[in-house]
Design a protein around this motif. Structure first.
Motif, PDB file in Angstrom:
ATOM      1  N   TYR A  71      48.563  29.682  46.175  1.00 15.27           N
ATOM      2  CA  TYR A  71      48.474  30.914  46.971  1.00 15.27           C
ATOM      3  C   TYR A  71      49.205  32.062  46.286  1.00 15.27           C
ATOM      4  CZ  TYR A  71      49.106  34.111  50.904  1.00 15.27           C
ATOM      5  OH  TYR A  71      49.123  35.219  51.717  1.00 15.27           O
ATOM      6  N   ARG A  72      50.392  31.775  45.779  1.00 15.86           N
ATOM      7  CA  ARG A  72      51.160  32.822  45.101  1.00 15.86           C
ATOM      8  C   ARG A  72      50.458  33.265  43.821  1.00 15.86           C
ATOM      9  NH1 ARG A  72      56.368  33.099  47.231  1.00 15.86           N
ATOM     10  NH2 ARG A  72      56.834  31.423  48.708  1.00 15.86           N
ATOM     11  N   LEU A  73      49.874  32.306  43.094  1.00 10.26           N
ATOM     12  CA  LEU A  73      49.184  32.643  41.845  1.00 10.26           C
ATOM     13  C   LEU A  73      47.972  33.522  42.118  1.00 10.26           C
ATOM     14  CD1 LEU A  73      48.726  32.331  38.803  1.00 10.26           C
ATOM     15  CD2 LEU A  73      47.488  30.208  39.274  1.00 10.26           C
ATOM     16  N   VAL A  74      47.207  33.193  43.150  1.00  8.51           N
ATOM     17  CA  VAL A  74      46.031  34.000  43.486  1.00  8.51           C
ATOM     18  C   VAL A  74      46.441  35.428  43.826  1.00  8.51           C
ATOM     19  CG1 VAL A  74      44.181  34.298  45.171  1.00  8.51           C
ATOM     20  CG2 VAL A  74      44.622  32.046  44.212  1.00  8.51           C
ATOM     21  N   GLY A  75      47.518  35.578  44.584  1.00  9.38           N
ATOM     22  CA  GLY A  75      47.986  36.919  44.917  1.00  9.38           C
ATOM     23  C   GLY A  75      48.386  37.723  43.695  1.00  9.38           C
ATOM     24  N   ILE A  76      49.072  37.076  42.757  1.00 10.56           N
ATOM     25  CA  ILE A  76      49.476  37.768  41.530  1.00 10.56           C
ATOM     26  C   ILE A  76      48.265  38.146  40.700  1.00 10.56           C
ATOM     27  CG2 ILE A  76      50.672  37.465  39.327  1.00 10.56           C
ATOM     28  CD1 ILE A  76      52.755  35.841  40.801  1.00 10.56           C
ATOM     29  N   LEU A  77      47.291  37.238  40.604  1.00  6.42           N
ATOM     30  CA  LEU A  77      46.103  37.524  39.799  1.00  6.42           C
ATOM     31  C   LEU A  77      45.267  38.647  40.412  1.00  6.42           C
ATOM     32  CD1 LEU A  77      44.941  33.970  38.664  1.00  6.42           C
ATOM     33  CD2 LEU A  77      46.210  35.687  37.380  1.00  6.42           C
ATOM     34  N   VAL A  78      45.200  38.708  41.732  1.00  2.00           N
ATOM     35  CA  VAL A  78      44.463  39.802  42.378  1.00  2.00           C
ATOM     36  C   VAL A  78      45.125  41.142  42.058  1.00  2.00           C
ATOM     37  CG1 VAL A  78      43.884  40.825  44.605  1.00  2.00           C
ATOM     38  CG2 VAL A  78      43.489  38.393  44.221  1.00  2.00           C
ATOM     39  N   GLY A  79      46.451  41.191  42.150  1.00  2.00           N
ATOM     40  CA  GLY A  79      47.153  42.420  41.803  1.00  2.00           C
ATOM     41  C   GLY A  79      46.993  42.791  40.341  1.00  2.00           C
ATOM     42  N   THR A  80      47.022  41.780  39.454  1.00  2.00           N
ATOM     43  CA  THR A  80      46.835  42.035  38.028  1.00  2.00           C
ATOM     44  C   THR A  80      45.430  42.558  37.750  1.00  2.00           C
ATOM     45  OG1 THR A  80      48.401  40.267  37.491  1.00  2.00           O
ATOM     46  CG2 THR A  80      46.937  41.002  35.727  1.00  2.00           C
ATOM     47  N   THR A  81      44.432  41.962  38.393  1.00  2.00           N
ATOM     48  CA  THR A  81      43.054  42.412  38.208  1.00  2.00           C
ATOM     49  C   THR A  81      42.878  43.859  38.662  1.00  2.00           C
ATOM     50  OG1 THR A  81      42.278  40.146  38.569  1.00  2.00           O
ATOM     51  CG2 THR A  81      40.659  41.901  38.767  1.00  2.00           C
ATOM     52  N   ARG A  82      43.502  44.213  39.766  1.00  2.00           N
ATOM     53  CA  ARG A  82      43.410  45.595  40.250  1.00  2.00           C
ATOM     54  C   ARG A  82      44.057  46.564  39.258  1.00  2.00           C
ATOM     55  NH1 ARG A  82      45.872  44.827  44.638  1.00  2.00           N
ATOM     56  NH2 ARG A  82      44.045  44.277  45.859  1.00  2.00           N
ATOM     57  N   THR A 127      41.303  38.734  29.772  1.00  2.00           N
ATOM     58  CA  THR A 127      42.729  39.000  29.956  1.00  2.00           C
ATOM     59  C   THR A 127      43.276  38.253  31.159  1.00  2.00           C
ATOM     60  OG1 THR A 127      42.409  41.206  29.002  1.00  2.00           O
ATOM     61  CG2 THR A 127      44.447  40.812  30.223  1.00  2.00           C
ATOM     62  N   VAL A 128      42.533  38.264  32.264  1.00  2.00           N
ATOM     63  CA  VAL A 128      42.989  37.564  33.464  1.00  2.00           C
ATOM     64  C   VAL A 128      43.072  36.060  33.213  1.00  2.00           C
ATOM     65  CG1 VAL A 128      42.370  36.976  35.840  1.00  2.00           C
ATOM     66  CG2 VAL A 128      42.190  39.333  35.058  1.00  2.00           C
ATOM     67  N   PHE A 129      42.133  35.509  32.447  1.00  2.00           N
ATOM     68  CA  PHE A 129      42.164  34.073  32.150  1.00  2.00           C
ATOM     69  C   PHE A 129      43.425  33.705  31.377  1.00  2.00           C
ATOM     70  CE2 PHE A 129      41.177  30.556  29.221  1.00  2.00           C
ATOM     71  CZ  PHE A 129      40.876  29.565  30.142  1.00  2.00           C
ATOM     72  N   VAL A 130      43.759  34.509  30.373  1.00  2.00           N
ATOM     73  CA  VAL A 130      44.975  34.236  29.585  1.00  2.00           C
ATOM     74  C   VAL A 130      46.227  34.392  30.448  1.00  2.00           C
ATOM     75  CG1 VAL A 130      46.360  35.000  27.627  1.00  2.00           C
ATOM     76  CG2 VAL A 130      43.877  34.891  27.421  1.00  2.00           C
ATOM     77  N   LEU A 131      46.254  35.467  31.257  1.00  2.00           N
ATOM     78  CA  LEU A 131      47.411  35.678  32.122  1.00  2.00           C
ATOM     79  C   LEU A 131      47.544  34.576  33.167  1.00  2.00           C
ATOM     80  CD1 LEU A 131      47.245  39.540  32.729  1.00  2.00           C
ATOM     81  CD2 LEU A 131      48.904  38.291  31.345  1.00  2.00           C
ATOM     82  N   ALA A 132      46.418  34.032  33.625  1.00  2.00           N
ATOM     83  CA  ALA A 132      46.468  32.969  34.633  1.00  2.00           C
ATOM     84  C   ALA A 132      47.236  31.764  34.120  1.00  2.00           C
ATOM     85  CB  ALA A 132      45.050  32.569  35.037  1.00  2.00           C
ATOM     86  N   LEU A 133      47.009  31.399  32.864  1.00  6.24           N
ATOM     87  CA  LEU A 133      47.693  30.235  32.307  1.00  6.24           C
ATOM     88  C   LEU A 133      49.197  30.480  32.185  1.00  6.24           C
ATOM     89  CD1 LEU A 133      45.142  29.246  29.504  1.00  6.24           C
ATOM     90  CD2 LEU A 133      45.408  28.249  31.775  1.00  6.24           C
ATOM     91  N   ILE A 193      55.191  30.574  37.424  1.00  8.11           N
ATOM     92  CA  ILE A 193      55.355  30.347  38.862  1.00  8.11           C
ATOM     93  C   ILE A 193      55.826  28.933  39.128  1.00  8.11           C
ATOM     94  CG2 ILE A 193      54.087  30.128  41.028  1.00  8.11           C
ATOM     95  CD1 ILE A 193      52.388  32.465  40.176  1.00  8.11           C
ATOM     96  N   ASP A 194      55.278  27.958  38.413  1.00 11.06           N
ATOM     97  CA  ASP A 194      55.694  26.572  38.597  1.00 11.06           C
ATOM     98  C   ASP A 194      57.171  26.404  38.247  1.00 11.06           C
ATOM     99  OD1 ASP A 194      54.907  23.740  39.135  1.00 11.06           O
ATOM    100  OD2 ASP A 194      55.578  23.483  37.060  1.00 11.06           O
ATOM    101  N   ASP A 195      57.622  27.044  37.157  1.00 10.07           N
ATOM    102  CA  ASP A 195      59.037  26.973  36.790  1.00 10.07           C
ATOM    103  C   ASP A 195      59.907  27.636  37.853  1.00 10.07           C
ATOM    104  OD1 ASP A 195      58.337  25.684  34.474  1.00 10.07           O
ATOM    105  OD2 ASP A 195      58.377  27.487  33.232  1.00 10.07           O
TER     106      ASP A 195
END
Length: 242
Positions: A147-158, A186-192, A198-200
């Motif tokens: 959930y946290r990752l999806v929120g960050i990726l949505v903000g990054t995409t925007r 870019t989003v794919f690379v940032l997702a990894l 986030i896991d750390d």
């Protein structure tokens, strides 16, 4: 926080017990699967809109787009049901049309119940309720991290979209295609990289597989449970009788 999270945390129902909202919207979700269209599904949609916009006071600028966004996926998904390829030509399949509008009606009603629950209930409350109900800790950890990752990726995409707009990345059709492809890459690379970060961070906050959220257990109201049961039962009755 994104607008959906803000709406979930600051509406009039945000402090209501999660069990009550799960009973209401979970019951409406099950009703959407059981009652035939269209009257029952229209009643479910009406109840969800009244709960979200009138009773909970979720901002319309947040609630309505969240409700209408899945319509794009529905429009794309019903195409193979409506159209058939006969002799190299696309023709309308009458049986497919019937199946398509039934599927769309059911999907809209079910989506309304799910979206209204999401707009009125913070994710932390849902996770805390799940842990109290026996949700395994590793599964809660995965849900929270995702959930946290999806929120960050949505903000990054925007942010990427705005940056490309400022660089006139969409001035022509060819430039727009290149721009969109670059954004996806870019989003794919940032997702990894951000998933690892986030896991750390979650591991430093609690033991791996454990999710600690500060969401108190609120007592349910017997009167509200009766009202919720009556509302869900009435929707089912109206849908079955139509």
């Amino acid at each position: 926080m994104n607008p959906l999270e803000l709406a979930a945390a600051h509406n009039r129902w945000s402090d209501r017990p999660v069990a009550e909202k799960l009973l209401l919207f979970g019951g409406l979700l099950v009703a959407a699967l059981l009652v035939p269209p269209p009257v029952g599904h229209a009643a479910i949609l009406a109840v969800c809109c009244v709960c979200g916009l009138v009773l909970a006071r979720v901002p319309a600028r947040v609630y309505l787009p969240a409700l209408l966004a899945p319509a794009v996926f529905l429009a794309l998904g019903v195409g193979p049901l409506v159209w058939d390829l006969v002799g190299g030509r696309l023709v309308v399949d009458p049986t497919g049309v019937d199946a398509a509008w039934r599927a769309v009606s059911r999907a809209i009603a079910a989506t309304a119940a799910t979206v209204t629950l999401a707009c009125t209930t913070p994710a932390a409350d849902l996770l805390a309720a799940g842990r109290r109900a026996g949700l395994p800790a590793p599964l809660a950890h995965v849900v929270d991290t995702t959930y946290r990752l999806v929120g960050i990726l949505v903000g990054t995409t925007r942010t990427l979209r705005q940056a490309h707009d400022l660089r006139l990345g969409h001035r022509t059709a060819r430039a727009a295609i290149t721009s969109v492809g670059t954004q996806f890459a870019t989003v794919f690379v940032l997702a990894l990289s951000r998933a690892r970060a986030i896991d750390d961070a979650m591991a430093l906050r609690a033991e791996r597989g454990e999710t600690a959220v500060l969401a108190p257990a609120r007592p349910v109201s017997a009167a509200r449970l009766v009202v919720i049961t009556v509302v869900v039962g009435a929707v089912v009755a109206v849908g079955m009788a139509a």
